[in-house]
Enzyme design. Structure first.
Site, short mmCIF file in Angstrom:
data_model
loop_
_atom_site.label_atom_id
_atom_site.label_comp_id
_atom_site.label_asym_id
_atom_site.label_seq_id
_atom_site.Cartn_x
_atom_site.Cartn_y
_atom_site.Cartn_z
N SER A 135 0.86 -1.19 0.00
CA SER A 135 0.00 0.00 0.00
C SER A 135 0.89 1.23 0.00
O SER A 135 2.01 1.21 0.52
CB SER A 135 -0.88 0.02 1.26
OG SER A 135 -1.46 1.29 1.42
N TYR A 148 -1.78 -0.49 10.36
CA TYR A 148 -1.90 -0.81 8.93
C TYR A 148 -0.68 -0.31 8.16
O TYR A 148 -0.07 -1.05 7.37
CB TYR A 148 -3.18 -0.18 8.37
CG TYR A 148 -3.42 -0.48 6.92
CD1 TYR A 148 -3.85 -1.74 6.52
CD2 TYR A 148 -3.22 0.49 5.94
CE1 TYR A 148 -4.07 -2.03 5.17
CE2 TYR A 148 -3.44 0.21 4.60
CZ TYR A 148 -3.87 -1.05 4.22
OH TYR A 148 -4.08 -1.33 2.89
#
Ligand SMILES: NC(=O)c1ccc[n+]([C@@H]2O[C@H](COP(=O)([O-])OP(=O)(O)OC[C@H]3O[C@@H](n4cnc5c(N)ncnc54)[C@H](O)[C@@H]3O)[C@@H](O)[C@H]2O)c1
Length: 266
Positions: A135, A148
């Site tokens: 990501s 995350y």
């Protein structure tokens, strides 16, 4: 893309929804046989049925289950480690340690377990490709998303380390770092936030997202699939340890004047 993956067998984790489903679909269109592996067994079944693939109910963080699932495969050319968890937004002092562990168990440990289990299959077939879905938050961490963001930075580092380990076996390992992808899961979170603020979703998108994206739009799941097909195919035969930002030109800071239209300078 037709024929690029002809004769390949691929396994896509988290393939039962969102980006993983788009990758599974794209792989089949490119000629691969696809195993759709997901903890969401119904999602895996639905996608496998739609694309003519094989469904596999699998929790990637379960070491024994991963060993058993991969042990039952006859061969594997490409593994896409796409299964991922996004925890609720929390400031650092609100972080729940058990929730932190769960994010790392799926996003990092799960990708490691599946990669480790894929190696003997790929070696037996003379090589292969592992594609990790990281990501942009692994590069530009989001506030209130420490778990995350850190998990995706770990995936990026792991990609490079594994590429070095596995190069001699002709197994390539690459990562795609998507920016904001309009998957149902993400759109649901954006819509929920806009509703809580009492503003139209488009306003929320323009302020929080478009202002930081050079292309002025979100990424489509199918666009992540195209990059995954490239990394699975022979077109990328010399690419390993590569980290592809796929973010529409994500800027770490918003444009200074968001009211200015984007005008080409030449
Ligand atoms: N949507 C975005 O903007 C975006 C941006 C960058 C990266 N990503 C990454 O892309 C991947 C897919 O995201 P998405 O937006 O499609 O989300 P999604 O929630 O739609 O899909 C994630 C899938 O992973 C599965 N999954 C979760 N835990 C699992 C487990 N333990 N074992 C097996 N499967 C499991 C879910 O059931 C689901 O099908 C994730 O790794 C995510 O972090 C998404």
């Amino acid at each position: 893309m037709a024929g690029l993956l002809a004769g390949q067998t691929a396994l896509v984790t988290g393939g039962g929804n969102g980006i993983g489903a788009a990758i599974a679909r794209g792989f089949v269109e490119a000629g691969a046989s696809v195993v759709v592996a997901d903890r969401d067994a119904a999602g895996a079944e639905r996608v496998a049925k739609e694309i003519g693939g094989r469904a596999m109910a699998l929790d990637v963080s379960d070491e024994a289950a991963v060993a058993e699932a991969f042990g039952a495969l006859k061969g594997l050319d490409t593994l896409v480690n796409n299964a991922g968890l996004v925890p609720p937004q929390r400031r650092v002092e609100e972080i729940d340690a058990a929730e932190w562990d769960k994010v790392f168990a799926v996003n990092v440990r799960g990708a490691m377990l599946c990669s480790r289990a894929a190696v003997p299959l790929m070696r037996a077939g003379g090589g292969g490709s592992i594609v990790n879905i990281a990501s942009i938050t692994g590069w530009a961490p989001d506030p209130k998303l420490a778990a995350y963001s850190a998990s995706k930075a770990a995936v990026i580092a792991m990609t490079d380390a594994m590429a070095q380990d596995l190069g001699p076996y002709r197994i390539r390992v690459n990562a795609i770092s998507p920016g904001t992808v309009a998957s149902e899961a993400l759109m649901g979170r954006i819509e929920g936030r806009a509703k809580a603020r009492g503003e139209p979703v488009e306003d929320s998108l323009a302020r929080d997202f478009y202002s930081k994206i050079a292309l002025d739009r979100l990424i489509l799941p199918e666009e992540v699939a195209k990059a995954a097909i490239f990394l699975a195919s022979d077109l990328s035969s010399a690419v390993t340890g590569g980290i592809t930002r796929l973010d529409g030109g994500y800027m770490f800071f918003p444009r200074r004047d968001e009211t200015q239209p984007i005008v080409p300078t030449m």
